[in-house]
Design an enzyme around this catalytic site. Structure first.
Site, PDB file in Angstrom:
ATOM      1  N   PHE B 119     -50.039  21.247  27.712  1.00  0.00           N
ATOM      2  CA  PHE B 119     -49.570  22.572  27.315  1.00  0.00           C
ATOM      3  C   PHE B 119     -50.602  23.593  27.775  1.00  0.00           C
ATOM      4  CE2 PHE B 119     -46.655  24.512  24.004  1.00  0.00           C
ATOM      5  CZ  PHE B 119     -45.536  23.839  24.419  1.00  0.00           C
ATOM      6  N   GLN B 233     -48.237  38.048  19.514  1.00  0.00           N
ATOM      7  CA  GLN B 233     -48.107  37.230  20.717  1.00  0.00           C
ATOM      8  C   GLN B 233     -46.774  37.415  21.442  1.00  0.00           C
ATOM      9  OE1 GLN B 233     -47.934  32.685  20.640  1.00  0.00           O
ATOM     10  NE2 GLN B 233     -49.725  33.101  21.893  1.00  0.00           N
ATOM     11  N   HIS B 235     -44.572  35.547  23.883  1.00  0.00           N
ATOM     12  CA  HIS B 235     -44.355  34.281  24.577  1.00  0.00           C
ATOM     13  C   HIS B 235     -43.902  34.656  25.974  1.00  0.00           C
ATOM     14  CE1 HIS B 235     -42.905  30.345  25.639  1.00  0.00           C
ATOM     15  NE2 HIS B 235     -43.388  29.859  24.521  1.00  0.00           N
ATOM     16  N   LEU B 249     -36.145  31.926  22.785  1.00  0.00           N
ATOM     17  CA  LEU B 249     -37.282  31.227  23.357  1.00  0.00           C
ATOM     18  C   LEU B 249     -36.897  30.188  24.414  1.00  0.00           C
ATOM     19  CD1 LEU B 249     -40.338  30.983  23.033  1.00  0.00           C
ATOM     20  CD2 LEU B 249     -39.928  29.123  21.441  1.00  0.00           C
ATOM     21  N   GLU B 252     -42.453  26.454  26.100  1.00  0.00           N
ATOM     22  CA  GLU B 252     -43.565  26.274  27.024  1.00  0.00           C
ATOM     23  C   GLU B 252     -43.569  24.856  27.602  1.00  0.00           C
ATOM     24  OE1 GLU B 252     -47.124  28.018  25.586  1.00  0.00           O
ATOM     25  OE2 GLU B 252     -48.436  26.775  26.809  1.00  0.00           O
ATOM     26  N   ARG B 283     -51.041  31.979  26.927  1.00  0.00           N
ATOM     27  CA  ARG B 283     -49.804  32.744  26.857  1.00  0.00           C
ATOM     28  C   ARG B 283     -49.995  34.222  27.173  1.00  0.00           C
ATOM     29  NH1 ARG B 283     -46.784  29.956  21.609  1.00  0.00           N
ATOM     30  NH2 ARG B 283     -46.091  28.150  22.781  1.00  0.00           N
ATOM     31  N   HIS B 348     -43.120  36.652  19.854  1.00  0.00           N
ATOM     32  CA  HIS B 348     -42.935  35.289  19.411  1.00  0.00           C
ATOM     33  C   HIS B 348     -43.698  34.954  18.146  1.00  0.00           C
ATOM     34  CE1 HIS B 348     -42.239  31.045  19.722  1.00  0.00           C
ATOM     35  NE2 HIS B 348     -43.508  30.762  19.880  1.00  0.00           N
ATOM     36  N   ARG B 383     -52.743  32.838  20.228  1.00  0.00           N
ATOM     37  CA  ARG B 383     -52.555  31.467  19.775  1.00  0.00           C
ATOM     38  C   ARG B 383     -52.220  30.558  20.947  1.00  0.00           C
ATOM     39  NH1 ARG B 383     -48.198  28.273  18.507  1.00  0.00           N
ATOM     40  NH2 ARG B 383     -46.669  29.940  18.600  1.00  0.00           N
TER      41      ARG B 383
END
Lengths: 304, 599
Positions: B119, B233, B235, B249, B252, B283, B348, B383
Site C-alpha cells: 500500500f 485527507q 483520497h 471511493l 488504494e 495519499r 475521505h 494518514r
C-alpha cells in the site's frame, strides 16, 4: 497567537477563483416520473415527483433530489451510497433493489415510470423505511464462532479452505433476500424460519475450518431450514451475487439430511449411548424404526 | 414520551471504534449502552476496503513495528502524537490476530497465514486484507462479538446530539430516536465518543450521510479541545463520472495491486512527482499530483486522471478487486478489466479531531473519552492507507477499558443536567414549528460549495477567509431553518441539526487552515508552498473562549531518541503483486527456482 506568521512565499496571493473547479452535473433535458410510496403503518399512497434526470442517475439520487427540492420529510434509510452498507433497500417497480445501485433509466418500466416502495416483508416505519429489527433478534440467537480451546493463535488455514466462507462473508445485510423470500413475505413465518440471510450466516460459521460448534440441530429446529423449497429468489436479488441457494442453503440441507435422515446414522445415534456390553443384544435386531418426527418433509405452512 | 436509560459506560457511535470500545468496557465488567445513528453494522467502517496495516511479517519477514512507526511518522509529516503511533504499531499486530480468533476471515499466504498486500508509503507488504472489503469483515466480526458479549445494550437509530454535564464532568447525553422522534436521555458514568469523521461539509466526498462531525462538535461544546482540524485527507482516487457517483471511493488497493495513473496524454505522470514510490506515494502527494495535472490541462475528460489495472488480466482483477469491478460496472457502465477508470481526489478522512491522551483516549473533559477517526493524533498531517482500521481496534479497546475504570471510580450516580437536555430538544424540534424559513438542504449545499472552493485540496489565506465569512453568514441563517412534517424519521429535521454541527467543525477546519501558514501533509497552502520547520513542532488546537472559537499553537513534546532514530529513516517501496509476478517470470526465464525472490 504567540507565533509570528512567516512571510508569504509568494508576493501576490493567488485569487481563490483559481482553486475553483467547475463540475459538470451531467444534467439532461429529460425528466423522470418517480412514484414514491408515502405513508406509515396505518396506510399510504404513491405520490408522483417529476425529477430532472442527470447522467447515470441512480434512484437514491432521485430520492435525494426530492428531499432537497420537494419533500424534506421523505423518509429513506441510506448510508454509504456505494453499495457497501446495505441500508437503502427498497422495491423498485416491484423488485427488491439497493436504491444506490439502481439506475433510474434502467429501472423505468415500459411507460418510463419508476415506482419506489418500501420492502414488503417488514413492518413500515415511514415512507421507504421499514422496521428490520427482527433480523437483529434472529442474529443474536445464532451461536457465535467458537474455535477449539487449544487452537493456538495465529491460525494456519489454507486459502482453499476459506473460499466458500469468503463468499458468505460478502453479505452486506441489506435483507433483500429476506424481503423476497416467500416464506417470510407471504407466509410471515418469522417464528419458524430465519430466512436466507441467516442461513448464509450459519453456513459461514458451519463451514469455517476452525469453528467447532454444531449448529445442525438449530438449523433443523429453530432455523427451520426445511421451510426453504429452493426457489432461488434470494439468489436472484442478492446485490453481492452470493449464490445463496446453491452455495449456502443446499450444502446445509445436505448436512442436515446426512445427519438426521440417513438410516445408518440414525441407528448409530441410537446405539451410541449404550455400553459396549449391550451391543450383542441390540445389534441383531436390524435397523431401528425411525422416529416419525425425523422422517419426511417439514410441517406444512399455513395457507396465506 | 422521553426514553430514559441508565448505564455505566455510554458509547456514542457503533463503527469499529465504538464496537471495540463497548466490547472492552463490557469485558471489564461494566454495563454498556451503544447508541448509533444507523442500524448496527452499517457504519462508515464498511467503506474501508484495502486492509489493516500491521507488521505481522507474514509476507515480508523484514517488517517490524519499528519500521511501521517510521513510515507512519513520515507519512504524517512528523506532527503525529508519537506516543500514539508507538502504541498503535506495537498493538495492532495483536488486534489483527484477535480479530481472526473472533472469526474474522482474511486472505491467506501460500503457507496458510494472513496474507499482506502493498500500500502507499508502507515500506513492506503490510496490509492484512480480504479482497477489497476488509472494513466489512472487521465490522461484521466486531458486531458478532458484541452481540454475544454480556452487558451490552445497543440502541439502533438513536441520534444523540448533546453531551450533558454534571458540574465539570460529562454525565450522559440526549437526543432522539429516529423512528419515532421521541426524545432520548441517557445517564452514564462515562462516555466514549466514537462517531467517526466528517466529510459531508464538502461537496465531493466518499463519506456517508453520517459524516457530519456531530461527535467532534458535541465534545467541543462540552469543553473538549479539537486538534489538527486543518488536516483533511483527500483520497487520490474517487469516482468522477457519472455525477451521482462522484466522490465514491476507488480503493488504494487498485494501486497496491499494480494500478497505473495516466493523464490525458497517456503519460504515467507520477514518475515526475515521486520517481521512487510513483503510484504508491503517500495519499497527499498522489492527490496533489492529480490536481496539478488537471490544473495544467492534462486531465481526463471529466477533470481527473485515468487509473489503469487492465494489465493484470481479468481473472486476477476479479479475484483481488471484486467490489471495484462491480462498482464500476453497475454505476458507471465501465468494465475495469478492459478499460481504465476515471478518477479524481475525494474527501475521505479527517486526521484532526478531539485531543486525547494516547494511552487512554481521555479528553480534557472528565468522564469523556474518544477513539477512532473522531480523535486526533495518530495520523498527524496525513494518514497512511490501512492505518485507520488498526486505529479503531487499538484505541477503541484502550478507550473502552479506560472508560470502564473511570466509571468504576465514580462515587455517586451521574446526574446530568435536565435543563441542558430540554434546551437541546427545543433546538432539535424547533424547525418543525416554523411555517417557513431556510431549507436545511439548501444551507448544507451552500456550505459544501464554500468548503469545496475555499478549504479543500489547495488553500490560500484569501480562500480560507472567504470561506470563514460564508460560514458566519450561514450560521446566522441556520437559526431560521424550517422543516415540514413531524418528528418521526424526518430527514429534514436531522439535516437541520447536522447543519449546526457541520458549521462548528467547518469553522475549526478553516481556522486551523489559516493559522498553519505552511504546506504540510494534506494542508497545501499555495501562498506558503513549503514546509516550515518551526511549524513542524506545533499542533493547532481549537478551544472555546468566551463563546468563541480560538485556535492556538501547542508544542509537540520532544520525541525520545530511540523513536527519533526510527522516524529518521527513509520509506522504501514495498513490492506490489505486479512486481512479484514480473520477478517470478524473470526468474523462471533465467531458470532460477521459483518462489525464492529474496536472497
Amino acid at each position: 497567537m504567540t507565533l509570528a506568521p512567516p512571510a508569504p512565499a509568494t508576493a501576490a496571493e493567488e485569487p481563490p477563483q483559481s482553486l475553483r473547479i467547475t463540475y459538470d452535473d451531467g444534467l439532461t433535458d429529460r425528466t423522470a416520473t418517480v412514484r414514491v410510496w408515502r405513508g406509515d403503518g396505518t396506510g399510504g399512497r404513491l405520490v408522483d415527483y417529476a425529477v430532472p434526470l442527470q447522467e447515470g442517475m441512480v434512484v437514491l439520487d432521485a430520492i435525494h433530489w426530492i428531499q432537497a427540492n420537494r419533500a424534506p420529510d421523505l423518509a429513506c434509510r441510506w448510508n454509504c451510497k456505494a453499495g457497501k452498507c446495505g441500508s437503502c433497500s427498497a422495491e423498485v417497480n416491484g423488485r427488491p433493489r439497493l436504491l444506490c445501485k439502481t439506475r433510474v433509466e434502467d429501472a423505468g418500466g415500459p411507460d418510463g415510470q419508476v415506482v419506489v416502495q418500501p420492502m414488503q416483508s417488514f413492518p413500515i416505519v415511514r415512507d421507504l423505511v421499514t422496521d428490520v429489527s427482527w433480523n437483529y433478534e434472529v442474529n443474536a440467537t445464532i451461536p457465535p464462532f467458537t474455535p477449539a480451546a487449544g487452537d493456538a493463535a495465529p491460525f494456519v488455514i489454507p486459502e482453499a479452505d476459506l473460499v466458500r466462507v469468503e463468499e458468505y462473508r460478502r453479505c452486506i445485510e441489506c435483507f433483500l433476500c429476506q424481503d423476497v423470500c416467500h416464506v417470510l413475505r407471504e407466509h410471515r413465518a418469522t417464528d419458524r424460519f430465519v430466512g436466507p440471510r441467516f442461513l448464509v450466516r450459519i453456513a459461514s460459521l458451519e463451514l469455517h475450518p476452525k469453528d467447532t460448534r454444531d449448529r445442525l440441530p438449530l438449523l433443523r429446529a429453530e432455523a427451520g431450514i426445511g421451510y426453504c423449497n429452493i426457489t432461488k429468489c434470494c439468489t436472484e436479488v442478492c446485490p453481492e451475487h452470493i449464490k445463496i441457494t446453491d452455495n449456502a442453503i443446499i450444502p446445509l440441507k445436505e448436512r442436515v439430511a446426512d445427519r438426521e435422515f440417513d438410516p445408518i446414522r440414525a441407528l448409530w445415534r441410537r446405539l451410541r449411548p449404550l455400553p459396549m456390553a449391550a451391543w450383542a443384544a441390540v445389534a441383531p435386531q436390524g435397523p431401528a424404526e425411525e422416529d416419525p418426527a425425523e422422517k419426511g418433509a417439514p410441517p406444512e405452512l399455513p395457507p396465506g | 414520551m422521553t426514553v430514559e436509560v441508565d448505564t455505566e459506560v455510554l458509547v456514542i457511535g457503533a463503527g469499529g471504534a465504538g464496537m471495540r470500545a463497548a466490547i472492552a468496557a463490557a469485558e471489564a465488567g461494566c454495563q454498556v449502552v451503544v447508541a448509533s445513528k444507523s442500524l448496527l453494522g452499517k457504519a462508515h467502517t464498511v467503506m474501508a476496503e484495502g486492509g489493516i496495516a500491521a507488521a505481522l511479517g507474514n509476507v515480508d519477514p523484514e517488517d517490524s513495528w519499528e519500521v511501521h512507526f517510521g513510515d507512519t511518522m513520515r507519512g504524517g509529516a512528523m506532527v503525529n502524537n508519537w506516543r500514539m503511533v508507538e502504541l498503535f504499531c506495537q498493538e495492532v499486530i495483536d488486534r489483527v490476530i484477535e480479530l481472526e480468533q473472533w472469526g474474522g476471515v482474511f486472505s491467506r499466504t501460500g503457507g496458510g497465514l494472513i496474507s499482506q498486500r502493498a500500500f502507499g508509503a508502507h515500506s513492506w507488504r503490510r496490509l492484512a486484507h480480504i479482497g477489497d472489503r476488509t472494513g466489512l469483515e472487521l465490522i461484521r466480526t466486531c458486531q458478532d462479538r458484541l452481540v454475544h458479549t454480556q452487558g451490552i445494550r445497543v440502541l439502533m437509530e438513536a441520534t444523540l446530539t448533546r453531551l450533558l454535564t454534571d458540574g465539570d464532568r460529562v454525565a450522559g447525553a440526549c437526543g432522539y430516536r429516529r423512528a419515532s422522534g421521541e426524545p432520548v436521555l441517557i445517564r452514564a458514568a462515562s462516555v466514549v465518543m466514537a462517531t467517526g469523521g466528517w466529510g459531508r461539509m464538502y461537496r465531493i466526498t466518499s463519506n456517508s450521510w453520517e459524516g457530519t462531525g456531530d461527535g467532534a462538535a458535541m465534545a467541543f461544546l462540552a469543553g473538549a479541545e479539537l486538534k489538527d482540524m486543518e488536516f483533511v485527507q483527500f483520497h487520490p482516487t474517487g469516482m468522477i463520472w457519472p455525477p451521482g457517483a462522484r466522490g465514491i471511493l476507488v480503493t488504494e488497493a487498485v494501486r497496491g495491486e499494480g494500478g497505473i495513473l495516466r493523464n490525458r496524454e497517456g503519460e504515467r505522470f507520477m514518475v515526475r512527482y515521486d520517481p521512487v514510490k510513483k503510484e504508491l506515494s503517500s495519499r497527499d502527494v498522489v492527490a496533489r499530483s492529480i490536481f496539478k495535472e488537471v490544473q495544467a490541462g492534462r486531465g481526463s475528460p471529466h477533470g481527473g486522471a485515468f487509473l489503469d489495472i487492465t494489465h493484470r488480466g481479468p481473472s486476477a482483477i476479479r479475484r483481488a478487486l471484486p467490489s471495484m469491478v462491480d462498482q464500476f460496472s453497475s454505476l458507471a457502465g465501465v468494465d475495469i478489466t478492459k478499460e481504465p477508470m476515471e478518477v479524481a481526489p475525494t474527501i475521505h478522512y479527517t486526521m484532526g479531531g478531539i485531543n486525547v491522551v494516547a494511552e487512554t483516549g481521555a479528553t480534557t473533559v472528565p468522564g469523556l473519552f474518544a477513539a477512532g477517526e473522531v480523535a486526533a493524533g495518530l495520523h498527524g498531517a496525513n494518514r497512511l492507507g490501512g492505518n485507520s482500521l488498526g486505529d479503531i481496534l487499538v484505541f477503541g479497546r484502550r478507550a473502552g477499558e479506560a472508560a470502564a475504570v473511570d466509571a468504576h471510580t465514580l462515587r455517586r450516580p451521574p446526574a446530568p443536567s435536565r435543563l441542558q437536555a430540554e434546551a437541546e430538544w427545543r433546538m432539535v424540534f424547533e424547525p418543525l414549528e416554523r411555517e417557513c424559513g431556510e431549507s436545511p438542504f439548501a444551507l448544507h449545499r451552500e456550505l459544501q460549495e464554500a468548503m469545496q472552493s475555499g478549504a479543500a485540496i489547495a488553500r490560500t489565506e484569501a480562500s480560507l477567509r472567504e470561506t470563514l465569512a460564508t460560514i458566519e453568514a450561514l450560521r446566522e441563517r441556520a437559526g431560521r431553518m424550517a422543516v415540514p412534517g413531524g418528528p418521526a424519521y424526518n430527514p429534514g429535521m436531522s439535516t437541520a441539526r447536522d447543519v449546526h454541527f457541520m458549521l462548528i467543525v467547518s469553522e475549526a477546519i478553516v481556522r486551523g487552515g489559516i493559522e498553519r501558514r505552511e504546506s504540510r501533509g494534506s494542508q497545501w497552502r499555495l501562498d506558503y508552498p513549503e514546509r516550515d520547520p518551526e511549524l513542524g513542532t506545533l499542533n493547532f488546537v481549537a478551544r472555546q473562549r468566551d463563546g468563541q472559537m480560538a485556535v492556538l499553537p501547542v508544542a509537540i513534546p520532544p520525541m525520545p531518541a530511540p523513536l527519533q532514530e526510527l522516524a529518521a529513516g527513509e520509506t522504501r517501496v514495498a513490492a506490489t503483486a505486479l512486481a512479484d509476478a514480473a520477478d517470478l517470470r524473470a526468474q523462471r526465464h533465467r531458470g532460477a527456482p521459483a518462489g525464492g525472490r529474496r536472497p
